[in-house]
Design a protein around this motif. Sequence first.
Motif, PDB file in Angstrom:
ATOM      1  N   TYR A 123    -114.022 -23.417 -21.842  1.00 42.32           N
ATOM      2  CA  TYR A 123    -113.452 -24.515 -21.046  1.00 42.32           C
ATOM      3  C   TYR A 123    -112.431 -23.933 -20.086  1.00 42.32           C
ATOM      4  O   TYR A 123    -111.422 -23.376 -20.488  1.00 42.32           O
ATOM      5  CB  TYR A 123    -112.780 -25.531 -21.970  1.00 42.32           C
ATOM      6  CG  TYR A 123    -112.206 -26.733 -21.256  1.00 42.32           C
ATOM      7  CD1 TYR A 123    -112.962 -27.888 -21.084  1.00 42.32           C
ATOM      8  CD2 TYR A 123    -110.918 -26.707 -20.746  1.00 42.32           C
ATOM      9  CE1 TYR A 123    -112.448 -28.986 -20.429  1.00 42.32           C
ATOM     10  CE2 TYR A 123    -110.385 -27.804 -20.078  1.00 42.32           C
ATOM     11  CZ  TYR A 123    -111.156 -28.941 -19.924  1.00 42.32           C
ATOM     12  OH  TYR A 123    -110.640 -30.016 -19.277  1.00 42.32           O
ATOM     13  N   LYS A 124    -112.707 -24.035 -18.809  1.00 46.31           N
ATOM     14  CA  LYS A 124    -111.858 -23.390 -17.804  1.00 46.31           C
ATOM     15  C   LYS A 124    -111.318 -24.430 -16.843  1.00 46.31           C
ATOM     16  O   LYS A 124    -111.868 -25.504 -16.714  1.00 46.31           O
ATOM     17  CB  LYS A 124    -112.655 -22.334 -17.043  1.00 46.31           C
ATOM     18  CG  LYS A 124    -113.304 -21.304 -17.936  1.00 46.31           C
ATOM     19  CD  LYS A 124    -114.406 -20.580 -17.192  1.00 46.31           C
ATOM     20  CE  LYS A 124    -115.353 -19.887 -18.152  1.00 46.31           C
ATOM     21  NZ  LYS A 124    -116.326 -20.838 -18.765  1.00 46.31           N
ATOM     22  N   ARG A 125    -110.277 -24.064 -16.154  1.00 42.96           N
ATOM     23  CA  ARG A 125    -109.799 -24.978 -15.118  1.00 42.96           C
ATOM     24  C   ARG A 125    -110.824 -25.041 -13.994  1.00 42.96           C
ATOM     25  O   ARG A 125    -111.624 -24.120 -13.817  1.00 42.96           O
ATOM     26  CB  ARG A 125    -108.440 -24.526 -14.590  1.00 42.96           C
ATOM     27  CG  ARG A 125    -108.480 -23.172 -13.929  1.00 42.96           C
ATOM     28  CD  ARG A 125    -107.128 -22.799 -13.423  1.00 42.96           C
ATOM     29  NE  ARG A 125    -106.720 -23.720 -12.374  1.00 42.96           N
ATOM     30  CZ  ARG A 125    -105.930 -23.363 -11.362  1.00 42.96           C
ATOM     31  NH1 ARG A 125    -105.490 -22.144 -11.261  1.00 42.96           N
ATOM     32  NH2 ARG A 125    -105.603 -24.231 -10.452  1.00 42.96           N
ATOM     33  N   PRO A 126    -110.852 -26.135 -13.232  1.00 43.59           N
ATOM     34  CA  PRO A 126    -111.830 -26.237 -12.153  1.00 43.59           C
ATOM     35  C   PRO A 126    -111.664 -25.110 -11.136  1.00 43.59           C
ATOM     36  O   PRO A 126    -110.547 -24.652 -10.899  1.00 43.59           O
ATOM     37  CB  PRO A 126    -111.538 -27.593 -11.514  1.00 43.59           C
ATOM     38  CG  PRO A 126    -110.423 -28.193 -12.245  1.00 43.59           C
ATOM     39  CD  PRO A 126    -109.976 -27.283 -13.320  1.00 43.59           C
ATOM     40  N   LYS A 127    -112.776 -24.694 -10.568  1.00 43.26           N
ATOM     41  CA  LYS A 127    -112.756 -23.606  -9.597  1.00 43.26           C
ATOM     42  C   LYS A 127    -113.042 -24.134  -8.202  1.00 43.26           C
ATOM     43  O   LYS A 127    -113.556 -25.223  -8.041  1.00 43.26           O
ATOM     44  CB  LYS A 127    -113.819 -22.570  -9.974  1.00 43.26           C
ATOM     45  CG  LYS A 127    -113.561 -21.915 -11.323  1.00 43.26           C
ATOM     46  CD  LYS A 127    -112.261 -21.148 -11.327  1.00 43.26           C
ATOM     47  CE  LYS A 127    -111.996 -20.545 -12.698  1.00 43.26           C
ATOM     48  NZ  LYS A 127    -110.628 -20.013 -12.783  1.00 43.26           N
ATOM     49  N   ARG A 128    -112.788 -23.277  -7.238  1.00 43.04           N
ATOM     50  CA  ARG A 128    -113.074 -23.588  -5.829  1.00 43.04           C
ATOM     51  C   ARG A 128    -112.548 -24.964  -5.449  1.00 43.04           C
ATOM     52  O   ARG A 128    -113.293 -25.886  -5.143  1.00 43.04           O
ATOM     53  CB  ARG A 128    -114.581 -23.481  -5.553  1.00 43.04           C
ATOM     54  CG  ARG A 128    -114.998 -22.048  -5.293  1.00 43.04           C
ATOM     55  CD  ARG A 128    -116.444 -21.967  -4.886  1.00 43.04           C
ATOM     56  NE  ARG A 128    -117.301 -22.055  -6.046  1.00 43.04           N
ATOM     57  CZ  ARG A 128    -118.593 -22.322  -5.996  1.00 43.04           C
ATOM     58  NH1 ARG A 128    -119.168 -22.579  -4.845  1.00 43.04           N
ATOM     59  NH2 ARG A 128    -119.312 -22.329  -7.084  1.00 43.04           N
ATOM     60  N   LEU A 129    -111.256 -25.099  -5.502  1.00 43.87           N
ATOM     61  CA  LEU A 129    -110.621 -26.381  -5.224  1.00 43.87           C
ATOM     62  C   LEU A 129    -110.469 -26.665  -3.728  1.00 43.87           C
ATOM     63  O   LEU A 129    -110.207 -27.789  -3.339  1.00 43.87           O
ATOM     64  CB  LEU A 129    -109.236 -26.420  -5.886  1.00 43.87           C
ATOM     65  CG  LEU A 129    -109.252 -26.525  -7.419  1.00 43.87           C
ATOM     66  CD1 LEU A 129    -107.863 -26.306  -7.978  1.00 43.87           C
ATOM     67  CD2 LEU A 129    -109.796 -27.872  -7.853  1.00 43.87           C
ATOM     68  N   ALA A 130    -110.637 -25.636  -2.905  1.00 43.29           N
ATOM     69  CA  ALA A 130    -110.387 -25.813  -1.471  1.00 43.29           C
ATOM     70  C   ALA A 130    -111.192 -26.975  -0.901  1.00 43.29           C
ATOM     71  O   ALA A 130    -112.346 -27.198  -1.265  1.00 43.29           O
ATOM     72  CB  ALA A 130    -110.713 -24.531  -0.722  1.00 43.29           C
ATOM     73  N   LEU A 131    -110.572 -27.698  -0.010  1.00 43.34           N
ATOM     74  CA  LEU A 131    -111.214 -28.841   0.637  1.00 43.34           C
ATOM     75  C   LEU A 131    -112.416 -28.371   1.451  1.00 43.34           C
ATOM     76  O   LEU A 131    -112.289 -27.501   2.297  1.00 43.34           O
ATOM     77  CB  LEU A 131    -110.187 -29.509   1.562  1.00 43.34           C
ATOM     78  CG  LEU A 131    -110.605 -30.787   2.256  1.00 43.34           C
ATOM     79  CD1 LEU A 131    -110.964 -31.852   1.229  1.00 43.34           C
ATOM     80  CD2 LEU A 131    -109.475 -31.271   3.145  1.00 43.34           C
ATOM     81  N   PRO A 132    -113.609 -28.931   1.203  1.00 49.00           N
ATOM     82  CA  PRO A 132    -114.783 -28.513   1.980  1.00 49.00           C
ATOM     83  C   PRO A 132    -114.594 -28.830   3.462  1.00 49.00           C
ATOM     84  O   PRO A 132    -113.991 -29.839   3.808  1.00 49.00           O
ATOM     85  CB  PRO A 132    -115.926 -29.369   1.399  1.00 49.00           C
ATOM     86  CG  PRO A 132    -115.417 -29.909   0.104  1.00 49.00           C
ATOM     87  CD  PRO A 132    -113.928 -29.961   0.218  1.00 49.00           C
ATOM     88  N   SER A 133    -115.109 -27.935   4.317  1.00 46.63           N
ATOM     89  CA  SER A 133    -114.895 -28.107   5.759  1.00 46.63           C
ATOM     90  C   SER A 133    -115.693 -29.289   6.312  1.00 46.63           C
ATOM     91  O   SER A 133    -115.388 -29.792   7.388  1.00 46.63           O
ATOM     92  CB  SER A 133    -115.277 -26.826   6.496  1.00 46.63           C
ATOM     93  OG  SER A 133    -116.600 -26.477   6.158  1.00 46.63           O
ATOM     94  N   ASP A 134    -116.713 -29.731   5.558  1.00 45.26           N
ATOM     95  CA  ASP A 134    -117.529 -30.848   6.056  1.00 45.26           C
ATOM     96  C   ASP A 134    -117.048 -32.198   5.509  1.00 45.26           C
ATOM     97  O   ASP A 134    -117.773 -33.184   5.556  1.00 45.26           O
ATOM     98  CB  ASP A 134    -119.005 -30.637   5.700  1.00 45.26           C
ATOM     99  CG  ASP A 134    -119.237 -30.675   4.187  1.00 45.26           C
ATOM    100  OD1 ASP A 134    -118.238 -30.567   3.416  1.00 45.26           O
ATOM    101  OD2 ASP A 134    -120.395 -30.827   3.767  1.00 45.26           O
TER     102      ASP A 134
END
Lengths: 171, 135
Positions: free
Chosen positions: A32-43
């Motif tokens: 169980y990991k923290r969520p990844k790739r949190l960056a706001l999608p460019s689209d």
Amino acid sequence: MKTLALAAVGGLSLTLLVATSSVADDDNHNGYKRPKRLALPSDAPLLWKEECAACHMLYVPALLPAEAWRQQMQTLEQHYGSNASLDAQQAREILDFLLRSSAANRLPVEPSATAGEPPRISQTRWFAHKHDEVSAATFQRAAVGSRANCVACHHGAERGDFDEDRVKIPR
Amino acid sequence: MSTHWIVALTCCLSLPALAESTHPLLAGYAVQARQQAPQFAGFSAERGKALYFAEVPRNGKTMSCTTCHTADPRQPGKTPAHRNVAPLAPSVNPERFTDLQKVEKWFRRNCDDVYARACTAQEKGDFISWIDSIR
């Protein structure tokens, strides 16, 4: 075909992330990991930004798994005590975006402790773990508001920046 | 023919509330209000003001439009989820009450949140008459 290729790339980067995070991240336990790739999608559609940030801060899609967003969008008429209903076409457009941009979040859906409520980001296990040194009194400070108000301390939260080094807890 | 008649009637009946100028959305709400209640006799800014300040018990507290929009709609407000709300009064925020879809969306949500029901066309027209009169 294109979807397959994207899925393959997605899978590969996820593997890489997991590999690096097991060294650098203390949140990898029992799978169980923290969520990844949190960056706001460019689209990210303007519609989503406007509609989902009128009453509260903008929560980036990767904070919850896709199924949790589906539950959110199915219960907008009773959205944590408020009517947040949308017309069907707008709701569809926002749901589509949420589903595709939360695909990297492989965490299980964790139901809210309050019956009938959709899942809460602030009640996930990773959230509790990441904030275990923050007291209830700190969350209740006027300048913070509540556990739901990420931007009070994570100033880049609406862009998906939750870097610990940039946390500033207001007095 | 019948459209002219409705517009003419709307203008006459709404005169007391529209002494200064007619808000563009009021004509449509007047037509609806008459459909909902044939005895419709125009909009009232006074009733609109009362609607804004009416307090409804909710979970041991009271709820009203002022909960988020403050007692002075010329001032910015705040939602329970910590978001700032731009002023509601068109005199300080000219974008307010210009887009019917947006207006309908927020009446739908906020009337449900505060009064736990939909607002009538009469109430919406009353409210717009009042909020648009604030200087």
